[in-house]
Motif scaffolding. Structure first.
Motif, mmCIF file in Angstrom:
data_model
loop_
_atom_site.group_PDB
_atom_site.id
_atom_site.type_symbol
_atom_site.label_atom_id
_atom_site.label_comp_id
_atom_site.label_asym_id
_atom_site.label_seq_id
_atom_site.Cartn_x
_atom_site.Cartn_y
_atom_site.Cartn_z
ATOM 1 N N GLU A 1 34.522 -1.890 -102.949
ATOM 2 C CA GLU A 1 34.821 -0.459 -102.882
ATOM 3 C C GLU A 1 34.507 0.046 -101.483
ATOM 4 O OE1 GLU A 1 33.791 2.534 -106.125
ATOM 5 O OE2 GLU A 1 32.280 2.981 -104.587
ATOM 6 N N GLY B 1 37.993 10.086 -100.698
ATOM 7 C CA GLY B 1 37.588 9.498 -101.974
ATOM 8 C C GLY B 1 37.277 8.018 -101.803
ATOM 9 N N LYS B 2 37.170 7.323 -102.907
ATOM 10 C CA LYS B 2 36.875 5.887 -102.905
ATOM 11 C C LYS B 2 38.116 5.090 -103.286
ATOM 12 C CE LYS B 2 32.443 6.201 -102.088
ATOM 13 N NZ LYS B 2 31.894 5.734 -100.835
ATOM 14 N N LYS C 1 39.158 0.932 -104.530
ATOM 15 C CA LYS C 1 38.664 -0.375 -104.967
ATOM 16 C C LYS C 1 39.819 -1.350 -104.896
ATOM 17 C CE LYS C 1 35.037 0.700 -108.270
ATOM 18 N NZ LYS C 1 34.598 0.561 -109.662
ATOM 19 N N ASN D 1 42.882 4.023 -105.731
ATOM 20 C CA ASN D 1 41.884 5.034 -105.416
ATOM 21 C C ASN D 1 41.321 5.651 -106.689
ATOM 22 O OD1 ASN D 1 43.785 6.958 -106.239
ATOM 23 N ND2 ASN D 1 44.081 7.816 -104.199
ATOM 24 N N ASP D 2 40.340 6.554 -106.533
ATOM 25 C CA ASP D 2 39.683 7.139 -107.697
ATOM 26 C C ASP D 2 40.577 8.124 -108.448
ATOM 27 O OD1 ASP D 2 39.522 9.031 -105.658
ATOM 28 O OD2 ASP D 2 37.334 9.071 -105.614
#
Length: 134
Positions: free
Chosen positions: A73, A80-81, A83, A99-100
């Motif tokens: 991540e 945002g994050k 993964k 993304n999140d």
């Protein structure tokens, strides 16, 4: 991984990069600034299955050790994050991320005509960044 990818690569030019950043959710003021920044990618082999990537965009630098197929991540361009993981496919590096917010992103790095070409896809918006070997 193709030995041709290992080394230090300096950004030459972008195609459709601002549209890609917009599709990723980056605001217009930041996009205007980011698209004018120079950059580089350094690729180093650490072992048969692990590589180190250092990506520099203007004053910002990020180093990541990557094992193929290992999910990780990190921060996305929209704040945002994301993964995902990298894998090798026929001499190319292919990264698949989410993304999140549930959006998918694909990155491909390969050497074409002596340049490192990074192709990025966000929701069907495709951009390319071209790098010359130092």
């Amino acid at each position: 991984m193709a030995a041709a990818l290992i080394g230090i690569w300096s950004l030459d030019h972008n195609d459709n990069y601002e549209a890609f950043l917009k599709a990723c959710g980056m605001g217009s003021m930041k996009r205007g600034f980011v698209t004018k920044l120079g950059g580089s990618i350094t690729v180093a082999k650490l072992s048969d299955t692990k590589y180190e990537f250092t990506v520099v965009n203007g004053p910002k630098s990020k180093t990541r050790q990557v094992g193929f197929g290992e999910e990780f991540e990190e921060d996305g361009v929209d704040g945002g994050k994301i993964k995902g993981s990298w894998k090798e496919e026929g001499g190319k590096l292919v990264g698949n991320f989410k993304n999140d917010k549930g959006n998918d992103f694909t990155f491909t790095r390969e050497v074409v005509g002596g340049q490192l070409v990074q192709t990025m896809n966000a929701g069907g918006v495709v951009a390319k960044r071209f790098y010359n070997k130092k």
